[in-house]
Design an enzyme around this catalytic site. Structure first.
Site, PDB file in Angstrom:
ATOM      1  N   ASP A 147       0.181  -7.774   1.845  1.00 43.80           N
ATOM      2  CA  ASP A 147       0.580  -6.363   1.743  1.00 43.80           C
ATOM      3  C   ASP A 147       2.106  -6.255   1.700  1.00 43.80           C
ATOM      4  O   ASP A 147       2.744  -5.869   2.671  1.00 43.80           O
ATOM      5  CB  ASP A 147       0.004  -5.594   2.940  1.00 43.80           C
ATOM      6  CG  ASP A 147       0.231  -4.084   2.833  1.00 43.80           C
ATOM      7  OD1 ASP A 147       0.582  -3.614   1.730  1.00 43.80           O
ATOM      8  OD2 ASP A 147       0.047  -3.389   3.849  1.00 43.80           O
ATOM      9  N   GLN A 154       1.077   5.801  12.100  1.00 48.09           N
ATOM     10  CA  GLN A 154       1.173   6.427  10.792  1.00 48.09           C
ATOM     11  C   GLN A 154       2.611   6.863  10.514  1.00 48.09           C
ATOM     12  O   GLN A 154       3.250   7.507  11.334  1.00 48.09           O
ATOM     13  CB  GLN A 154       0.230   7.628  10.696  1.00 48.09           C
ATOM     14  CG  GLN A 154      -1.175   7.270  10.238  1.00 48.09           C
ATOM     15  CD  GLN A 154      -1.930   6.442  11.259  1.00 48.09           C
ATOM     16  OE1 GLN A 154      -1.848   6.700  12.451  1.00 48.09           O
ATOM     17  NE2 GLN A 154      -2.664   5.438  10.796  1.00 48.09           N
ATOM     18  N   GLY A 155       3.098   6.520   9.332  1.00 45.25           N
ATOM     19  CA  GLY A 155       4.474   6.810   8.951  1.00 45.25           C
ATOM     20  C   GLY A 155       5.397   5.616   9.097  1.00 45.25           C
ATOM     21  O   GLY A 155       6.511   5.629   8.589  1.00 45.25           O
ATOM     22  N   ASP A 156       4.934   4.555   9.784  1.00 39.85           N
ATOM     23  CA  ASP A 156       5.748   3.347   9.989  1.00 39.85           C
ATOM     24  C   ASP A 156       5.479   2.267   8.943  1.00 39.85           C
ATOM     25  O   ASP A 156       6.213   1.273   8.872  1.00 39.85           O
ATOM     26  CB  ASP A 156       5.488   2.752  11.380  1.00 39.85           C
ATOM     27  CG  ASP A 156       6.034   3.623  12.504  1.00 39.85           C
ATOM     28  OD1 ASP A 156       7.139   4.161  12.338  1.00 39.85           O
ATOM     29  OD2 ASP A 156       5.358   3.753  13.533  1.00 39.85           O
ATOM     30  N   SER A 157       4.412   2.426   8.141  1.00 37.80           N
ATOM     31  CA  SER A 157       4.055   1.422   7.139  1.00 37.80           C
ATOM     32  C   SER A 157       5.266   0.956   6.348  1.00 37.80           C
ATOM     33  O   SER A 157       6.115   1.754   5.955  1.00 37.80           O
ATOM     34  CB  SER A 157       3.041   2.001   6.150  1.00 37.80           C
ATOM     35  OG  SER A 157       1.723   1.780   6.551  1.00 37.80           O
ATOM     36  N   HIS A 193       0.810  -1.215   0.000  1.00 36.03           N
ATOM     37  CA  HIS A 193       0.000   0.000   0.000  1.00 36.03           C
ATOM     38  C   HIS A 193       0.845   1.268   0.000  1.00 36.03           C
ATOM     39  O   HIS A 193       0.342   2.349  -0.283  1.00 36.03           O
ATOM     40  CB  HIS A 193      -0.998  -0.011   1.167  1.00 36.03           C
ATOM     41  CG  HIS A 193      -0.417   0.293   2.513  1.00 36.03           C
ATOM     42  ND1 HIS A 193      -0.112  -0.687   3.438  1.00 36.03           N
ATOM     43  CD2 HIS A 193      -0.102   1.463   3.116  1.00 36.03           C
ATOM     44  CE1 HIS A 193       0.341  -0.129   4.545  1.00 36.03           C
ATOM     45  NE2 HIS A 193       0.365   1.182   4.373  1.00 36.03           N
TER      46      HIS A 193
END
Length: 280
Positions: free
Chosen positions: A140, A225-228, A92
């Site tokens: 993913d 958020q930001g660690d994906s 993603h």
């Protein structure tokens, strides 16, 4: 509550136009996260972690957009170096990308403001062919082919899909609840069984390609958020990569563990892509 991909686009940064719908603007995510925190009497805060030391995770890289701006401004996902010229990240993070030239990788330091940061172009990428199959966010994962080798140690992959763990480690430059740090943070998170993971997210977990980690009872530790795309690791006489930061409801909320792509379930598919790249 809405499912939250743990990806970030920094407002005001030079963000590549081709990142597409997968790149969730932080303004919208922040509003939802704050609402959820209020509902659960929890202040979202790598949540509950501490700054990483230089050399602690040499394979940890930042995925960013090409163009103007500092590495910190352009980083929107994490990744793991699995070969000197290949990065494993979340599908993603790159699903809206039209051309590999839109992407760069930052390596060489846990501090995105360090003079030691090396920016490397991406020349090709592969998104899992069965991404979002059989359910949303299944499989993913994506691979990035780098323009040149990175002088850092790659991380080995866990290849046992039946493995269970007690405690795992995850790291990245994502939201801490107070800021987006320039120095990557890391935190230990309890492993969550497939049964408990499916109970936490009924109908939303594909046990064949996902694993969960977090403190189900108390919350307080998680990726955000930001660690994906970044790593979740097990220490088996040295760290191995067991998963990829993927999604969750809120961050570090009790009852809502983080969900990660489970690399042992698609390591054969990864090998096939690497083999194809090696003969090009």
């Amino acid at each position: 509550m809405d499912m939250k991909r743990k990806q970030l686009v920094r407002l005001g940064a030079g963000v590549a136009a081709g990142l597409g719908a997968a790149a969730i603007a932080w303004a919208g995510v922040a509003a939802n996260a704050q609402d959820n925190a209020a509902d659960n009497d929890f202040e979202a805060q790598i949540i509950g972690g501490q700054p990483a030391e230089e050399g602690q995770y040499p394979w940890l890289v930042g995925l960013g957009s090409a163009g103007e701006g500092t590495p910190w401004e352009r980083q929107f996902c994490g990744g793991s170096l699995i070969a000197h010229d290949v990065v494993l990240t979340a599908a993603h993070c790159v699903e809206g990308t039209e051309d590999a030239s839109e992407l760069v990788v930052f390596s060489g330091s846990v501090d995105l403001e360090s003079d030691e940061i090396v920016e490397t172009a991406v020349t090709d990428f592969h998104i899992a062919e069965d991404y979002n199959d059989p359910i949303a966010m299944a499989n993913d994962w994506a691979l990035l082919k780098l323009a040149e080798e990175v002088d850092q140690e790659p991380i080995p992959l866990n290849t046992d899909p039946a493995a269970e763990f007690e405690v795992l480690e995850t790291a990245g430059w994502g939201n801490t609840g107070e800021e987006y740090p320039t120095v990557a943070e890391w935190v230990e998170v309890p492993f969550v069984s497939d049964a408990d993971c499916e109970a936490a997210y009924p109908g939303e977990v594909d046990a064949a390609s996902m694993l969960c980690a977090g403190d189900l009872e108390n919350g307080g530790v998680d990726s955000c958020q930001g660690d994906s795309g970044g790593p979740i690791m097990a220490d088996n006489e040295g760290l191995t990569l067991v998963g990829i930061v993927s999604w969750g409801y809120g961050c570090a909320e009790a009852g809502n563990p983080g969900v990660y792509g489970e690399v042992a379930d698609f390591d054969d598919a990864i090998d096939e892509v690497l083999a194809g790249w090696s003969v090009e």
